[in-house]
Motif scaffolding. Structure first.
Motif, PDB file in Angstrom:
ATOM      1  N   ASP A   1       0.832  -1.210   0.000  1.00  0.00           N
ATOM      2  CA  ASP A   1       0.000   0.000   0.000  1.00  0.00           C
ATOM      3  C   ASP A   1       0.863   1.255   0.000  1.00  0.00           C
ATOM      4  O   ASP A   1       0.545   2.242  -0.677  1.00  0.00           O
ATOM      5  N   TRP A   2       1.964   1.223   0.753  1.00  0.00           N
ATOM      6  CA  TRP A   2       2.852   2.397   0.810  1.00  0.00           C
ATOM      7  C   TRP A   2       3.493   2.653  -0.555  1.00  0.00           C
ATOM      8  O   TRP A   2       3.687   3.807  -0.952  1.00  0.00           O
ATOM      9  N   ILE A   3       3.811   1.582  -1.269  1.00  0.00           N
ATOM     10  CA  ILE A   3       4.356   1.753  -2.626  1.00  0.00           C
ATOM     11  C   ILE A   3       3.305   2.394  -3.527  1.00  0.00           C
ATOM     12  O   ILE A   3       3.593   3.320  -4.296  1.00  0.00           O
ATOM     13  N   THR A   4       2.065   1.904  -3.419  1.00  0.00           N
ATOM     14  CA  THR A   4       0.968   2.482  -4.210  1.00  0.00           C
ATOM     15  C   THR A   4       0.746   3.950  -3.856  1.00  0.00           C
ATOM     16  O   THR A   4       0.569   4.801  -4.740  1.00  0.00           O
ATOM     17  N   ILE A   5       0.753   4.249  -2.554  1.00  0.00           N
ATOM     18  CA  ILE A   5       0.562   5.629  -2.088  1.00  0.00           C
ATOM     19  C   ILE A   5       1.663   6.535  -2.630  1.00  0.00           C
ATOM     20  O   ILE A   5       1.398   7.663  -3.082  1.00  0.00           O
ATOM     21  N   SER A   6       2.881   6.046  -2.586  1.00  0.00           N
ATOM     22  CA  SER A   6       4.007   6.838  -3.099  1.00  0.00           C
ATOM     23  C   SER A   6       3.837   7.110  -4.594  1.00  0.00           C
ATOM     24  O   SER A   6       4.142   8.215  -5.074  1.00  0.00           O
ATOM     25  N   PHE A   7       3.351   6.105  -5.322  1.00  0.00           N
ATOM     26  CA  PHE A   7       3.102   6.282  -6.757  1.00  0.00           C
ATOM     27  C   PHE A   7       2.015   7.335  -6.982  1.00  0.00           C
ATOM     28  O   PHE A   7       2.163   8.232  -7.821  1.00  0.00           O
ATOM     29  N   TYR A   8       0.912   7.234  -6.207  1.00  0.00           N
ATOM     30  CA  TYR A   8      -0.152   8.232  -6.323  1.00  0.00           C
ATOM     31  C   TYR A   8       0.377   9.637  -6.024  1.00  0.00           C
ATOM     32  O   TYR A   8       0.087  10.602  -6.748  1.00  0.00           O
ATOM     33  N   ALA A   9       1.149   9.762  -4.923  1.00  0.00           N
ATOM     34  CA  ALA A   9       1.694  11.072  -4.537  1.00  0.00           C
ATOM     35  C   ALA A   9       2.628  11.609  -5.607  1.00  0.00           C
ATOM     36  O   ALA A   9       2.628  12.818  -5.900  1.00  0.00           O
ATOM     37  N   ALA A  10       3.398  10.719  -6.216  1.00  0.00           N
ATOM     38  CA  ALA A  10       4.344  11.146  -7.260  1.00  0.00           C
ATOM     39  C   ALA A  10       3.604  11.675  -8.488  1.00  0.00           C
ATOM     40  O   ALA A  10       4.028  12.667  -9.097  1.00  0.00           O
ATOM     41  N   THR A  11       2.467  11.035  -8.848  1.00  0.00           N
ATOM     42  CA  THR A  11       1.708  11.508 -10.015  1.00  0.00           C
ATOM     43  C   THR A  11       1.102  12.884  -9.752  1.00  0.00           C
ATOM     44  O   THR A  11       1.077  13.735 -10.644  1.00  0.00           O
ATOM     45  N   MET A  12       0.621  13.112  -8.508  1.00  0.00           N
ATOM     46  CA  MET A  12       0.066  14.435  -8.189  1.00  0.00           C
ATOM     47  C   MET A  12       1.164  15.492  -8.134  1.00  0.00           C
ATOM     48  O   MET A  12       0.967  16.638  -8.554  1.00  0.00           O
ATOM     49  N   THR A  13       2.327  15.094  -7.623  1.00  0.00           N
ATOM     50  CA  THR A  13       3.474  16.018  -7.618  1.00  0.00           C
ATOM     51  C   THR A  13       3.880  16.367  -9.045  1.00  0.00           C
ATOM     52  O   THR A  13       4.149  17.533  -9.367  1.00  0.00           O
ATOM     53  N   LEU A  14       3.895  15.340  -9.905  1.00  0.00           N
ATOM     54  CA  LEU A  14       4.239  15.564 -11.317  1.00  0.00           C
ATOM     55  C   LEU A  14       3.259  16.543 -11.962  1.00  0.00           C
ATOM     56  O   LEU A  14       3.663  17.440 -12.715  1.00  0.00           O
ATOM     57  N   ALA A  15       1.962  16.383 -11.659  1.00  0.00           N
ATOM     58  CA  ALA A  15       0.945  17.268 -12.228  1.00  0.00           C
ATOM     59  C   ALA A  15       1.210  18.719 -11.843  1.00  0.00           C
ATOM     60  O   ALA A  15       1.142  19.635 -12.687  1.00  0.00           O
ATOM     61  N   VAL A  16       1.539  18.965 -10.575  1.00  0.00           N
ATOM     62  CA  VAL A  16       1.809  20.327 -10.106  1.00  0.00           C
ATOM     63  C   VAL A  16       3.072  20.884 -10.747  1.00  0.00           C
ATOM     64  O   VAL A  16       3.097  22.040 -11.204  1.00  0.00           O
ATOM     65  N   ILE A  17       4.123  20.079 -10.812  1.00  0.00           N
ATOM     66  CA  ILE A  17       5.393  20.547 -11.398  1.00  0.00           C
ATOM     67  C   ILE A  17       5.201  20.881 -12.880  1.00  0.00           C
ATOM     68  O   ILE A  17       5.698  21.905 -13.375  1.00  0.00           O
TER      69      ILE A  17
END
Length: 895
Positions: free
Chosen positions: A764-780
C-alpha cells in the motif's frame, strides 16, 4: 421502624431471620408504597456512576496530540514573523478540529447513556402478593425476587426457597463450575465462594428455580465493591485506534525526514533561514491528514447504522474490524439454521409409528386414526401438558404463549387433541419440579390429584430410558426389557436421521413416590419427533461464507443424526458426510492429543455438547490461529461467547446473559444475518483502507510538492494556510464520501484479512508513493508550463500550484475504485456521496476566489481563464496515469 441497611453478614441469617431483618413477607413481598418509600431512602439500584470527565477536561484533551503540538509551534512561529492572519487561520483550524472532536466525544457519551437506559435488565419481583416484572434499578432492599434459569440476578440476595438452583459466579469467585445453592444458615466468617445461601448481583442462574430476599443493591453488593476498585482503570484503545496511531507516527517521521533534508540542503545552499523555517512549517502542516480521525469515526458510525438495518446491532466498535478477519463461525442449530418453529411430526408408540399434523387447531393422523395406541396417546397428551412451563403472554392476547418452543408445541398438541391444558393443570396440582439441565437432559414434575401422586417426565431418549423400569403397551404396564430398550433406541435413531428432534415421555402413578427424588421407576410411554424446518435462505449464506474462506461449524445439544440431517439440508456438509462428534466422546482439553486436536479442527458437526465443551472447541480453533465468531442464545453459551474473538447473541430468543456477553446481537436470529454482518464488516474496513490511502497519498503529495518547490522555486511553494485549506476541504469531503460508500461486493469472494496486518501494508505504501508522485508531477508540469508561457510572478505560480493540486486531489478520488473494475461504472462512480463531495469542493473553490477577503487570507489572485484551464488539465494527469497503469497491470495479471 427503619430496617438496618446495609447488613454486614446477611449469609449468617436463617430464612426466618432475614425476612424479619428486612421487614418483608416471603409470600406477598413488599407493598408498592413501601417499595417506593425504600427507593427514596436507599436510592436506585444502579452503581455510583464512574466520574465522568468534566466538559473543560474533555475540551483540553482534544489538544493532546503530537500533531496539534506541531501546529501550535507553527502558530507561534508565524506570529513571531508577524504573519497574523496566517497564524489566526492555523489556530482556527486547530480549534475547529478540537470542536469537532469534542462534539463527537460528547455525542458518544450521550449515546452511551441513552444505550444504558435502553438496555435495562428486568427482574421478577413479588409486590402486593403478585409477581411483577420491573426494571432491576427499581429493586429495593427487602424485595422478594423470583429466580429461574437464564435470569441475571439484580442484587445480592438471601435465598428463602431453592429448587435445584445453580448459579454461575465465576466473575466473583473464579469458580468455573456453577455453584449449588441452598437456604441453610451459615457462619459469619465463611468465604464468599462458600456462601451457598446467597445469590449475587451480576451473576446468573444456570439451573433450577428459587426465591430470595434482596439484602444489597447498587454499591452495597459484592459486584459493586469490585466495580468501585476498577473505576479508575484506563480506557483501552480499539485495534483501529492503535493502527491509526501507528500510521500517524509514521507520517511524523516522514515529515521530520523531509524537513531535515530540506533544512540541511537549504543551509548548505545558503538559503534564508526564515524561508527554511516557513517551508518547514508548511511541511509539518502537510504531513498529517487532520480529517482522518473525523472521517474514521463517521465511517464506522455510518457502517454500524447500516449493519443495524441488516439486523446486526454492533455493541463494540472493535467488533467491526474483527468481523472482517473472522475465518471460523461456530453456530448453534436451533433458530439460527432452522426456523425455531417446532411442529409435532411423528408419534412413536411401542406398537406403532404415526405421522401427524396440526391445522386450524385440529390434530390429523396420516393413517386416519390411532389403531393400537389410544391409551398411550391419552397418557402422552397428559404428560406433555403437565411437564410443561409455558405461560400466556402478558397483555390483551392471552392466547399467545411464551416459553420453550417444544413445550409450546406440546400445549398446541393437547389443545388440538380435544384436551384443555389449563383444565389438566387444575386437576393435577403441581407440588414439585426437577428442571431440565444440560447435564441430566430430563425434566420432571410431581403432581397431586384425587387418586394420589402423578409423575410426568420428558427428556432425551437415552437419558430418560435409564430412569424407566416399565413400559406401557395398550392398557398393560409391563417390565421394560433390554430388547424393548434396543428397539426404542433404534426407532429414535431412525427418527433423528430423518431430521426430527426426538423426546421420550414417561410417567409414574403407582406405589410410594419419593417426593425429593421422584424421577425413578418410571413407565415409558412414547416418543415424539418434532420438526424444526431449516431456514430456506441458509444455503445461499453458507455458500457465500465458503467462497469467503470462512469455515462453518455447527455445535448443538441435539442428537448427532438430527444435527447431521439439518447440516446436509442447509449445505453445511455434503450428502455423503457421516462424521459428527458427540460431546461424550470428546476428551478433556488437558488430555487432548494431537490426533484429537486434528479431529476437532476437521469436523463440521458437534452434537450433545456441554457448555464446557463449547468453550474447549472455541479454544482449540483459537490455538490453531483462527479468528473465531461464536453464536449463542443461552446462559450456557456465555462462556464460549466471551472466549470467542467475537460473540454473536440471538436477539429474539437470547437470554440477557448472552446478550450482555456478546459483541453483536442479531435482531432476527438468522445465520443469513451473520453472513451479511461479516460481509459488511469487510466492506467497512475496505472503505477505511480506501479513505486512508486517499488521505495519506494526498498529504504525501503535499510533502513532495513543498519539498520540490522549496528547491526549484522557493518563493512559489505552497503556504501552510493553503495546505490547511486543502486538508480540510478537498481532502475531507471526498474521504468522507469514500467512507460512506457501499464497498466492493466481491469482498466475500476472497479469504479473510489477517488481523495482525496494519491498515497500510508495504505494498500500500508503494501504491501511495506512486499516487503522490503523479500528483506532484501534475503540479510541477503546471508550474513550469505557466512559468514558461504565462507569467513568472511567484504569486501566480503559487496559485497555479494550489489550484492544480486541489483538482488533482479531487480527480484522484476516482483512482480509489477496485483494481479490476470498469472505469466508468464502479463502486466510486456509483457512490452518490462522491459526486456530492465533488460539487461541494468545487463550489468552495469558486467561493474562495470570488470573495476578496478569502483570497486575501489564502494569498490568492484573480487569475486568467488560461491559468484555470492549464491547472484543471494538469490536475487530470494523476487520474490518467493511474488508470493507464491499472489497465496495463490488469492485462499482465490476466495472462
Amino acid at each position: 421502624m427503619k430496617i438496618k441497611y446495609p447488613q454486614s453478614y446477611p449469609h449468617s441469617f436463617s430464612v426466618e431471620e432475614v425476612v424479619i431483618a428486612f421487614q418483608t413477607d416471603s409470600e406477598s413481598g413488599l407493598s408498592q408504597s413501601e417499595a417506593e418509600k425504600r427507593t427514596r431512602e436507599f436510592g436506585p439500584n444502579i452503581y455510583q456512576a464512574q466520574k465522568q470527565k468534566s466538559i473543560w477536561l474533555m475540551m483540553l484533551l482534544q489538544f493532546k496530540s503530537p500533531i496539534v503540538y506541531l501546529l501550535f509551534f507553527a502558530v507561534a512561529v508565524t506570529f513571531y514573523f508577524q504573519n497574523v492572519i496566517e497564524a489566526i487561520a492555523i489556530l482556527a483550524v486547530i480549534m475547529v478540529n478540537a470542536a469537532i472532536g469534542f462534539l463527537m466525544e460528547l455525542q458518544a457519551r450521550n449515546s452511551m447513556n441513552a444505550l444504558k437506559e435502553m438496555d435495562v435488565i428486568h427482574s421478577k419481583v413479588i409486590r402486593d402478593g403478585k409477581v411483577q416484572e420491573i426494571p432491576s434499578e427499581k429493586i429495593v432492599p427487602g424485595d422478594i425476587i423470583v429466580l429461574e434459569a437464564g435470569d441475571v440476578i439484580p442484587g445480592d440476595a438471601h435465598l428463602i426457597e431453592s429448587n435445584q438452583l445453580q448459579c454461575e459466579e465465576s466473575s466473583l469467585t473464579g469458580e468455573s463450575l456453577p455453584t449449588e445453592k441452598n437456604t441453610d444458615k451459615l457462619a459469619k466468617d465463611i468465604a464468599l465462594g462458600d456462601q451457598f445461601n446467597m445469590v449475587f448481583k451480576g451473576t446468573s442462574v444456570t439451573n433450577g428455580t428459587g426465591k430470595a430476599v434482596i439484602t444489597g443493591i447498587a454499591q452495597h453488593t459484592q459486584l459493586g465493591t469490585i466495580t468501585s476498585l476498577v473505576e479508575s482503570s484506563k480506557e483501552k484503545e480499539t485495534p483501529l485506534d492503535k493502527k491509526i496511531g501507528a500510521l500517524s507516527k509514521k507520517l511524523i517521521w516522514i515529515t521530520l525526514a523531509m524537513t531535515g533534508i530540506f533544512a540541511i540542503t537549504g543551509i548548505i545552499q545558503g538559503k534564508d533561514w526564515v524561508l527554511i523555517l516557513e517551508t518547514s512549517i508548511a511541511l509539518s502542516v502537510a504531513a498529517f491528514p487532520e480529517g482522518l480521525p473525523i472521517v474514521a469515526t463517521v465511517a464506522l458510525a455510518y457502517g454500524m447504522l447500516l449493519m443495524a438495518k441488516r439486523n446486526a446491532i454492533v455493541k463494540k466498535l472493535s467488533a467491526v474490524e474483527t468481523l472482517g478477519s473472522t475465518n471460523v463461525i461456530l453456530t448453534d442449530k436451533t433458530g439460527t439454521l432452522t426456523e425455531n418453529k417446532i411442529y409435532v411430526d411423528t408419534f412413536s408408540f411401542p406398537n406403532e409409528k404415526i405421522k401427524v399434523s396440526i391445522e386450524d387447531n385440529v390434530l390429523s393422523f396420516a393413517e386416519g386414526n390411532i389403531k393400537k395406541s389410544e391409551a398411550e396417546f391419552q397418557k402422552l397428551i397428559l404428560i406433555g401438558a403437565l411437564c410443561n412451563n409455558v405461560s400466556p403472554k402478558k397483555g390483551d392476547d392471552k392466547t399467545e404463549l411464551i416459553g420453550d418452543p417444544i413445550e409450546i408445541a406440546l400445549v398446541h398438541l393437547a389443545d388440538a387433541s380435544g384436551s384443555i391444558t389449563e383444565d389438566l393443570k387444575l386437576q393435577y396440582e403441581r407440588t414439585g419440579e426437577i428442571p431440565f439441565s444440560s447435564d441430566t437432559k430430563i425434566m420432571g414434575t410431581l403432581h397431586k390429584n384425587s387418586n394420589g401422586y402423578f409423575v410426568a417426565a420428558k427428556g432425551s431418549v437415552e437419558h430418560l430410558l435409564i430412569k424407566c423400569s416399565k413400559i406401557q403397551t395398550g392398557s398393560t404396564i409391563q417390565n421394560l426389557s433390554e430388547e424393548d430398550r434396543k428397539n426404542i433406541l433404534a426407532q429414535s435413531e431412525e427418527m433423528a436421521a430423518d431430521g426430527l428432534r426426538v423426546l421420550a415421555f414417561a410417567f409414574n402413578e403407582e406405589g410410594e413416590i419419593n417426593k425429593d427424588d421422584f424421577l425413578n421407576s418410571l413407565v415409558y410411554v412414547a416418543m415424539i419427533g418434532f420438526l424444526d424446518p431449516p431456514r430456506l435462505d441458509i444455503k445461499e449464506a453458507m455458500l457465500t461464507c465458503r467462497k469467503a474462506g470462512i469455515k462453518i461449524v455447527m455445535i448443538t445439544g441435539d442428537h448427532p443424526l438430527t444435527a447431521l440431517n439439518i447440516a446436509k439440508k442447509v449445505g453445511l456438509v455434503d450428502e455423503n458426510e457421516q462424521n459428527a462428534i458427540t460431546g461424550i466422546d470428546i476428551p478433556d482439553m488437558e488430555s487432548l492429543s494431537d490426533e484429537w486436536n486434528k479431529k476437532i479442527l476437521s469436523t463440521a458437526v458437534f452434537a450433545r455438547t456441554t457448555p464446557k465443551q463449547k468453550l474447549d472447541i472455541v479454544a482449540t480453533y483459537q490455538k490453531a490461529g483462527n479468528i473465531v465468531a461464536m453464536t449463542g442464545d443461552g446462559v450456557n453459551d456465555a462462556p464460549a461467547l466471551k472466549k470467542s474473538d467475537i460473540g454473536i447473541a440471538m436477539g429474539l430468543r437470547g437470554t440477557q446473559v448472552a446478550k450482555e456477553t456478546a459483541s453483536i446481537i442479531l435482531k432476527d436470529d438468522s445465520f443469513k444475518s451473520i453472513a451479511q454482518a461479516v460481509s459488511h464488516g469487510r466492506e467497512i474496513f475496505q472503505n477505511i483502507q480506501k479513505f486512508v490511502i486517499y488521505l495519506v497519498s494526498c498529504n504525501l503529495s503535499e510533502i513532495f510538492i513543498v519539498t520540490t518547490l522549496g528547491f526549484v522555486a522557493p518563493a512559489s511553494t505552497l503556504l501552510p494556510l493553503q495546505i490547511l485549506f486543502l486538508n480540510m476541504v478537498t481532502d475531507v469531503f471526498p474521504a468522507l464520501a469514500l467512507g460512506l460508500g457501499k464497498g466492493d461486493k466481491t469482498v466475500m469472494e476472497r479469504p479473510p484479512r489477517d488481523p495482525k496486518l496494519l491498515i497500510l501494508s508495504n505494498k500500500d505504501w508503494i501504491t501511495i508513493s506512486f499516487y503522490a508522485a503523479t500528483m506532484t508531477l501534475a503540479v510541477i508540469v503546471a508550474v513550469f508550463y505557466c512559468k514558461q508561457t504565462i507569467s513568472t510572478d511567484s504569486k501566480i505560480i503559487n496559485n497555479v500550484a494550489f489550484i492544480t493540486l486541489a483538482f488533482a486531489q479531487l480527480f484522484h478520488v476516482f483512482n480509489m475504485s477496485s483494481a479490476h473494475s470498469n472505469f466508468f461504472v464502479n463502486d466510486i462512480t456509483k457512490n452518490k456521496f462522491v459526486w456530492i463531495a465533488l460539487l461541494i469542493c468545487t463550489a468552495l473553490m469558486v467561493l474562495v476566489f470570488a470573495i476578496p477577503q478569502m483570497r486575501s487570507v489564502l494569498r490568492l489572485d484573480v487569475l486568467p481563464a488560461q491559468v484555470w484551464l492549464v491547472s484543471i488539465l494538469a490536475g487530470l494527469i494523476p487520474l490518467l496515469l493511474v488508470q493507464v497503469y491499472k489497465f496495463i497491470w490488469e492485462r499482465k495479471s490476466s495472462k
